[in-house]
Design a protein around this motif. Structure first.
Motif: not given
Length: 554
Positions: A174-201
């Protein structure tokens, strides 16, 4: 990982719900850790399903097809969600699933689902899947899954009732579920940040092009007519059936990560297609000895193909970070994990969730109480943990702001000689370099590189959280001047007890390096903790009406 190729799925038989489970299964359930609050306790949202694997459920290898298993998982989870919501629910998303074991014909699949936490109109459902051989009585863990369901009513807006966790396991989830929800909400932004990473490019340009398969040759398209057997009790095609179709198409196209997109349209000459969902499935191709085979590289098509290729590289990075940081047991995670922008989301998640899981433990033992300051201890998994608790006449939000900035900690904690803010990662995370006096007879002072992650309450009754753990930074390596110290899990939880009244709890999980010092100085340590905590109380009282502007913008 999803194992190899699967045939077209057919509707399965032999569905047996929990009231028809065998006496052996009932006995096993009776010994489950969820019975901690009483022998007869069972989570009111829990649903169990057992399925006998028949030939019609398998792929060409004689193993249960993943698509069929996903259908059963979704059905069980949906029933659990609807049991809590009291109205129809639909599948919104499914987190990563890692399959640990294959299932053969004649074996039994046991699926258990229960709601971990309800939010406004959505809820997280935890699913556990195991298999057993009735003849040999052997059992295997197959996978764990987390699904998000949304409650839907035709007329009124749904406001879900909150879950009240009872057992230690339920409190943790129950306690950690709120943190997992937060991680799901920022998933798209995480992908964008990684795409800007030189190693990925630069990943695509570094590939050996001598052995590549054009991406267009792996394209597979399937059109499915929705028939009554494909519908659920709501008359719609349910998420599990869609996932089964997706797995079938992905299997045919299989080449490590496969992206699948589902669209829907009516037969009556409808030109507009509605996007239903997308998924990314990872496959392993096995040889005759069931060993993974090397695959040729994919040559992406220009434009969108190259974008999808780089996004796949970013998702692989996320999967590795999750496996290394999030999925490991706490005893398997290194004390100091390398920090970089690409894994900051998962390090922050691990930081907060580790503290929340420590808080949810049931077996804390009260060791001493002096002037309403309580000291609890916990011995668990080769770690010795401490928990200090007191109530102070300060507003919880003010206490949260004051304790969030580690630069003010030397004012009340003599173990913090100096604190330097190395990097303000974002609004909720910061990295500090801390120096501390010598400990346990050592001549050198200590220094730490600490990630501080803070969280405001998600719902009424949730605490303010300030979680601390060690990380490594290339800019702050160990130096001869200091002896590098590490903290695995520590921090504050602040509960609002009333107007201008806050329960302050501090937790610290002692690392192996300080255990000898702790065990030989228990009496002195208790007094030292008390003195430090009372100094913390006085610091909060002195500053409760004088918050610096810098704290407000943290």
């Amino acid at each position: 990982m999803i194992q190899n190729v699967g045939n077209h799925l057919r509707r399965g038989l032999a569905s047996v719900f929990s009231n028809r489970t065998s006496r052996k299964s009932a006995l096993r359930a009776g010994n489950d850790s969820a019975m901690a609050d009483g022998e007869g306790y069972r989570n009111p949202t829990e649903v169990q399903m057992s399925q006998l694997v028949l030939p019609c459920h398998t792929n060409q290898r004689g193993e249960l097809s993943v698509g069929q298993l996903l259908k059963w998982i979704d059905t069980t989870a949906c029933l659990s969600a609807e049991r809590h919501a009291g109205c129809p629910c639909v599948t919104a998303s499914m987190d990563d699933i890692y399959f640990e074991h294959t299932i053969s014909v004649g074996q039994v699949v046991n699926i258990k689902a229960k709601v971990n936490r309800a939010f406004n109109s959505s809820m997280e459902v935890g699913i556990q899947v195991a298999s057993e051989d009735l003849c040999s009585e052997k059992q295997w863990n197959v996978c764990k899954a987390l699904a998000t369901f949304v409650a839907r009513r035709e007329i009124t807006k749904v406001k879900l009732k909150q879950i009240t966790p009872r057992t230690e396991e339920e409190k943790m989830e129950h306690s950690v579920a709120a943190e997992r929800r937060r991680m799901r909400l920022v998933y798209a932004d995480t992908i964008k940040d990684l795409l800007a990473n030189c190693a990925i490019q630069g990943d695509l340009e570094s590939r050996d092009c001598s052995r590549m398969v054009p991406a267009e040759k792996t394209r597979v398209e399937s059109v499915e007519l929705v028939l009554p057997p494909h519908a659920n009790h709501q008359g719609n095609t349910f998420g599990g059936q869609i996932m089964a179709w997706m797995e079938n198409v992905a299997t045919i196209a299989a080449s490590m990560e496969v992206g699948v997109c589902v669209e829907a349209y009516r037969q009556e000459a409808e030109t507009h297609r509605r996007h239903i969902n997308s998924a990314f499935m990872t496959f392993v191709v096995l040889d005759a000895d069931d060993q993974p085979q090397l695959l040729p590289w994919i040559r992406p098509q220009p434009g969108d193909g190259e974008r999808r290729y780089r996004e796949a590289s970013a998702r692989k990075k996320i999967r590795l970070d999750r496996k290394y940081i999030v999925s490991c047991k706490q005893t398997e995670v290194p004390l100091s994990v390398p920090w970089d922008p690409s894994n900051q989301v998962y390090l922050s998640y691990n930081n907060v969730s580790s503290l929340k899981m420590l808080v949810a433990k049931d077996n804390w033992v009260l060791s001493s109480e002096i002037s309403q300051v309580r000291l609890y201890t916990l011995e668990d998994d080769k770690f010795l943990s401490f928990h200090m608790e007191m109530v102070v006449h300060v507003d919880a939000a003010q206490a949260f702001l004051l304790l969030s900035d580690l630069r003010q900690r030397p004012e009340w904690d003599k173990h913090y000689r100096s604190v330097e803010l190395v990097q303000q990662v974002d609004e909720d995370d910061a990295i500090y370099h801390v120096t501390s006096p010598a400990l346990g007879g050592h001549t050198k002072p200590q220094d730490f590189v600490i990630l501080a992650s803070r969280r405001k309450p998600c719902d009424n009754g949730d605490p303010y959280v300030i979680a601390l753990r060690s990380v490594t930074l290339p800019t702050h390596r160990e130096t001869p001047e200091y002896r590098r110290g590490e903290t695995l899990c520590s921090g504050f939880c602040l509960w609002r007890e009333g107007d201008q009244l806050t329960k302050v709890s501090y937790y610290n999980q002692a690392t192996p390096g300080v255990l000898n010092y702790v065990t030989t100085n228990v009496a002195g340590l208790s007094s030292e903790f008390y003195t430090t905590f009372k100094a913390c109380e006085q610091f909060l009282l002195d500053n409760r009406n004088d918050l610096a502007p810098s704290l407000q913008t943290l």
